[in-house]
Design an enzyme around this catalytic site. Structure first.
Site, PDB file in Angstrom:
ATOM      1  N   ASP A   1      -8.923  -4.173  -6.702  1.00  0.00           N
ATOM      2  CA  ASP A   1      -8.625  -3.298  -5.565  1.00  0.00           C
ATOM      3  C   ASP A   1      -9.494  -2.047  -5.656  1.00  0.00           C
ATOM      4  O   ASP A   1      -9.337  -1.239  -6.569  1.00  0.00           O
ATOM      5  CB  ASP A   1      -7.134  -2.932  -5.586  1.00  0.00           C
ATOM      6  CG  ASP A   1      -6.662  -2.299  -4.290  1.00  0.00           C
ATOM      7  OD1 ASP A   1      -7.481  -1.651  -3.614  1.00  0.00           O
ATOM      8  OD2 ASP A   1      -5.466  -2.433  -3.964  1.00  0.00           O
TER       9      ASP A   1
ATOM     10  N   HIS B   1      -7.792  -4.808  -1.855  1.00  0.00           N
ATOM     11  CA  HIS B   1      -6.522  -4.277  -1.350  1.00  0.00           C
ATOM     12  C   HIS B   1      -5.822  -5.244  -0.403  1.00  0.00           C
ATOM     13  O   HIS B   1      -4.603  -5.203  -0.248  1.00  0.00           O
ATOM     14  CB  HIS B   1      -6.783  -2.943  -0.649  1.00  0.00           C
ATOM     15  CG  HIS B   1      -5.555  -2.109  -0.444  1.00  0.00           C
ATOM     16  ND1 HIS B   1      -4.709  -1.744  -1.469  1.00  0.00           N
ATOM     17  CD2 HIS B   1      -5.018  -1.553   0.679  1.00  0.00           C
ATOM     18  CE1 HIS B   1      -3.722  -1.009  -1.000  1.00  0.00           C
ATOM     19  NE2 HIS B   1      -3.881  -0.885   0.296  1.00  0.00           N
TER      20      HIS B   1
ATOM     21  N   SER C   1       0.838  -1.185   0.000  1.00  0.00           N
ATOM     22  CA  SER C   1       0.000   0.000   0.000  1.00  0.00           C
ATOM     23  C   SER C   1       0.886   1.252   0.000  1.00  0.00           C
ATOM     24  O   SER C   1       1.654   1.458  -0.937  1.00  0.00           O
ATOM     25  CB  SER C   1      -0.955  -0.032   1.204  1.00  0.00           C
ATOM     26  OG  SER C   1      -1.935   0.958   1.099  1.00  0.00           O
TER      27      SER C   1
END
Length: 916
Positions: A831, A864, A754
């Site tokens: 995502d 994610h 991330s």
């Protein structure tokens, strides 16, 4: 990404049998404060690195590929115009093997004598490690990846749900038993365990059995919420996840006396409800269905519609995607008044917010069958997702008068315009008054309003210009506590406790009366409060909170009086500790959770007196303590580094039986998002622990500039230029580590997920192959114009106000990345948070300059977190194996490949000593 977070001496302690289960064991320590002149490092560039040698491993399965190259398949044998006889070919292979073996033996001897890295360890080497080990002495097994991924190392923890007694009793808690046991849901009075002289109640069963029958249907509740009077329970079944915090389900009202249930809305028993909340008086439930709000009074089976125009672009009482993810971090934007007469809620209009399509190629999360003829097309979910600079949802605060059945707004002077308003907190006071905290779009101006719902008027009572104060921002928080007036206890007026900026740190301030902008400071100093206050004992006038007073990496529990006097610690601050706490409704009792550095434990304590006279341990984690005794765990070394005048926290994880005479590969693991924290004293056995324990690599984590809990100077330094200073700090620290005698500077990698994925690429871009040879970036942001507006503009301003900052933060210099040996890109194809657009546009830049030194892996239908199907296990296996191959030097072998035209060429490539 979302909202996912001073130590002068370095402490060396092994995560081994020397840990105690009580968390009070002492640890050997040594001082290590490091500083560096970055100008000196910039002038001392490293030369190009040689090809990597075989990696340090504890198991033969991670051996270098050289061992397998002797068995060459026949298609790769040399060819000529004259066909070779079998004898000639055999002799050629035989002598090639002889030369290969002799060369390998000579090379191994040289590497052994020079303490080079062998592909596997000998017994004498292992003994030498044990004798020179500065931490772990355990001969136990290494941590396995399977253990980490299945949660075997996760501490067992109890989440207690404290509840206020119907008659003001303190110390009541709600517990749920196993599904197959009687007394499934009960209320217990912790006071009954203190002694005979304590007034208490016996336990009360609310739900006898987990399976509830309604109209012939058997329900298995996923969630349960007792009413404040404990006579009813709100049940939810048929749970379906929406976003990170939100979900839908079928709701039921359960009667404790009769042990029967009925639908929340009898007219729509199968309707999927998005939110349901008890009134404080236990006589009504407000709920949201299909983005509209309703009220069910228990005195009637009919339901009142509070709003009617909710729909695809208009939300009532629940947040849209960006508010849920970045502002509220919850599924509710609905608040009952304390007397149950009013309901405050947000109206969210996202009609101007652009949509982003999230595609699902394997699954159909909607559960709907595609129309005939479209079975072979992916399901597409259109998400209202405001990217940086695009229109935000327009949010307004509305009120519902329960008695009058009327919805109304309250206009306040000096409010932010609709397109520049973020409402971050709503707090009911008494007599129909409401405190509302709001910021501008860039989160650097804060306004606090006081609204009177009875007179339907409001006014601005506080204004903070954060941009002019320190150039930083304010984070959304939801911990403000209302303090009612109590003249008998020295409180003539209502007030509230809020977290404010004081001398560069976050501290507690008490504002009274409600419209007074000048507070009483409850805490001060070069440390910060965390998610504070935790609780307030109104009877005794005491505020409880968690803070970093001992160190940014620690958390201890403190209390202070409402006049700011008599600050005391409730936890033992003489030893490193990381505590969490949850208090009963009256703050007379607490669940104290010790989360590290030793094996975690939990205890219920009484806090209603000057001393703790009652403590009941409810969890010691004996299974985890036994595992700590059995396994060879890394040694964690906490220290700080000083870079450009900023003191930054760092932890180094060394392999068990660390030998300072050897040279180890080093992996830098990072996240480094604004206000985040990865260096703390919690007990954690994770992927980094596996790398150190099982693979034998050193793992370093640095909380660089921009991270939290070290004061606003460190935190706000990155504003407007994300990635630059953080990467500089990581590279500077890596150069320091590269000079250490036990570090192999030719084998250094960095990885993150991330924001950490963004930082991995930013470090490789800024470093240009000088320090780090390898990187692994998972779900990275590559251009902040692609990420959501609320998060991004808080730290970067808008693209209109800061175009150069956005350009600088984008990963653009792919030529610099081409100088790394190799890097890995991973992204979930579905995502909804960091869109795959980030990775794909970045790969296009690589293509345009013909950059090929990378590998890439996409996980279909994964969001994610990358969990879909086998993705969660596979991604960590992929990361682990890729890293092993990197440190084994295998990525050198695939660069600039040439065809093999003879056995001798293969031998020369297999044995570097013969290549010169």
């Amino acid at each position: 990404m979302g909202r996912t977070g001073d130590l002068e001496n370095a402490e060396f302690f092994p995560m081994t049998r020397r840990r105690s289960t009580s968390g009070t064991s002492s640890r050997s320590s040594t001082d290590s404060g490091l500083s560096v002149d970055t100008a000196y490092l910039e002038d001392n560039k490293h030369n190009n690195f040689a090809n990597g040698t075989s990696g340090l491993t504890d198991e033969t399965k991670y051996r270098d590929v050289e061992d397998a190259e002797a068995d060459v398949d026949e298609p790769f044998l040399p060819t000529s115009s004259k066909k070779l006889g079998s004898g000639s070919r055999t002799r050629q292979i035989f002598w090639a093997l002889v030369i290969l073996c002799l060369g390998g033996w000579v090379l191994a001897l040289v590497l052994f004598l020079t303490h080079g890295r062998a592909s596997s360890q000998t017994a004498s080497e292992t003994l030498q490690q044990q004798e020179s080990d500065s931490g772990s002495t355990s001969a136990g097994r290494p941590v396995t990846l399977q253990q980490v991924l299945t949660g075997s190392w996760n501490p067992r923890a109890h989440a207690i749900s404290w509840i206020a007694g119907p008659d003001g009793e303190d110390g009541l808690l709600v517990q749920r038993a196993e599904v197959d046991k009687e007394g499934y849901m009960r209320v217990d009075d912790i006071r009954s365990q203190e002694g005979d002289d304590v007034d208490s109640q016996s336990g009360r069963i609310l739900i006898d059995k987990a399976a509830v029958r309604v109209n012939g249907e058997t329900l298995m509740p996923t969630f349960t919420w007792p009413s404040p009077d404990l006579n009813k329970v709100l049940l939810m079944s048929n749970h379906e996840k929406n976003w990170r915090y939100s979900f839908t389900g079928r709701y039921w009202i359960f009667d404790v006396a009769t042990q029967t249930a009925q639908p929340l809305d009898p007219s729509v028993p199968d309707g999927r409800v998005q939110l349901a909340l008890w009134s404080p008086s236990s006589d009504a439930v407000v709920f949201v269905r299909d983005n509209n709000m309703y009220l069910r009074k228990l005195s009637s089976e009919s339901v009142v519609s509070i709003t009617k125009d909710g729909g695809e672009d208009l939300f009532y009482g629940i947040p849209d995607w960006v508010y849920e993810e970045e502002v509220i971090t919850d599924k509710s934007v609905t608040w009952w008044s304390n007397d149950g007469k009013y309901v405050a809620f947000l109206r969210t209009n996202e009609s101007a917010v652009p949509e982003f399509p999230v595609q699902y190629f394997v699954s159909r999360p909607s559960g709907k069958r595609p129309p005939p003829g479209l079975e072979n097309y992916p399901e597409v979910r259109q998400i209202k997702y405001p990217k940086a600079g695009s229109p935000n949802p327009v949010v307004n605060l509305l009120f519902y008068d329960v008695e009058k059945d009327e919805v109304f707004p309250v206009d306040v002077p000096d409010d932010f315009p609709d397109d520049d308003r973020i409402i971050i907190e709503v707090l009911w006071a008494s007599e129909g008054k409401v405190i509302v905290r709001a910021t501008n779009r860039e989160s650097d101006r804060v306004k606090v309003f006081l609204i009177d719902t009875k007179s339907r008027t409001g006014k601005l009572v506080r204004f903070e210009d954060i941009a002019n104060l320190d150039g930083g921002w304010v984070e959304p928080s939801h911990y403000t506590k209302f303090i009612p007036a109590d003249p008998s206890n020295g409180r003539p007026d209502d007030g509230y406790i809020d977290t404010v900026i004081h001398d560069g740190y976050d501290h507690l301030a008490y504002f009274t009366p409600l419209d007074n902008p000048d507070p009483i400071m409850l805490t001060t100093g070069e440390w910060e409060v965390v998610e504070a206050p935790s609780a307030v004992d109104l009877r005794r006038g005491i505020v409880y909170f968690v803070a970093t007073k001992e160190s940014p990496t620690q958390r201890h529990v403190y209390r202070v009086h409402l006049d700011g006097s008599n600050l005391q610690a409730l936890t033992d601050t003489s030893k490193p500790g990381f505590y969490d706490v949850s208090f009963s409704d009256g703050a007379g009792y607490a669940l104290l959770s010790y989360n590290g550095p030793s094996v975690p434990w939990q205890a219920i304590i009484n806090t209603g007196g000057d001393e703790i006279t009652f403590e009941k341990t409810i969890e010691k984690n004996p299974r985890l303590a036994s595992m700590v005794e059995t396994y060879a765990l890394p040694t964690e070394i906490y220290q700080n580094v000083t870079i450009d005048g900023f003191t930054l926290q760092l932890v180094e994880r060394r392999p068990p039986h660390f030998n300072p005479a050897k040279k180890y590969p080093v992996v830098f693991q990072l996240y480094n998002g604004p206000t985040s924290q990865r260096v703390d004293r919690k007990f954690t056995i994770d992927f980094q622990s596996y790398i150190a324990s099982n693979l034998g690599y050193i793992v370093v984590t640095l909380d660089a500039r921009g991270t939290g809990y070290s004061g606003r100077k460190v935190r706000c330094a990155v504003r407007g230029n994300l990635g630059h200073y953080e990467a500089h700090d990581q590279i500077t620290t890596a150069k320091m580590w590269a000079k250490k005698p036990y570090v192999d500077e030719t084998r250094m990698a960095i990885w993150g997920w991330s924001y950490g994925g963004f930082m991995t690429l930013k470090v490789l871009e800024q470093d240009a192959g000088e320090t780090f040879q390898y990187g692994m970036a998972v779900a990275p942001v590559t251009d902040w114009r692609f990420y959501d507006s609320v998060y991004t503009e808080r730290y970067m301003h808008t693209p209109e106000h800061n175009p150069s900052g956005y350009e600088n933060s984008t990963i653009t210099n792919v030529s610099a990345l081409s100088k790394a040996t190799r890097f890995l890109l991973i992204h979930g194809a579905s995502d909804d948070n960091v869109h795959i657009q980030n990775t794909l546009t970045f790969v296009d830049k690589l293509d345009l300059l013909n950059v090929q030194n990378y590998d890439m892996h996409f996980y279909p239908d994964s969001d994610h977190n990358i969990y879909f199907h086998n993705a969660h296990f596979m991604i960590y296996e992929r990361l682990s194996n890729w890293l092993i191959n990197a440190f084994n030097g295998e990525w050198h072998q695939i660069a600039n490949p040439v065809p093999e035209d003879s056995i001798w060429d293969s031998v020369k490539r297999s044995v570097p000593a013969f290549a010169h």
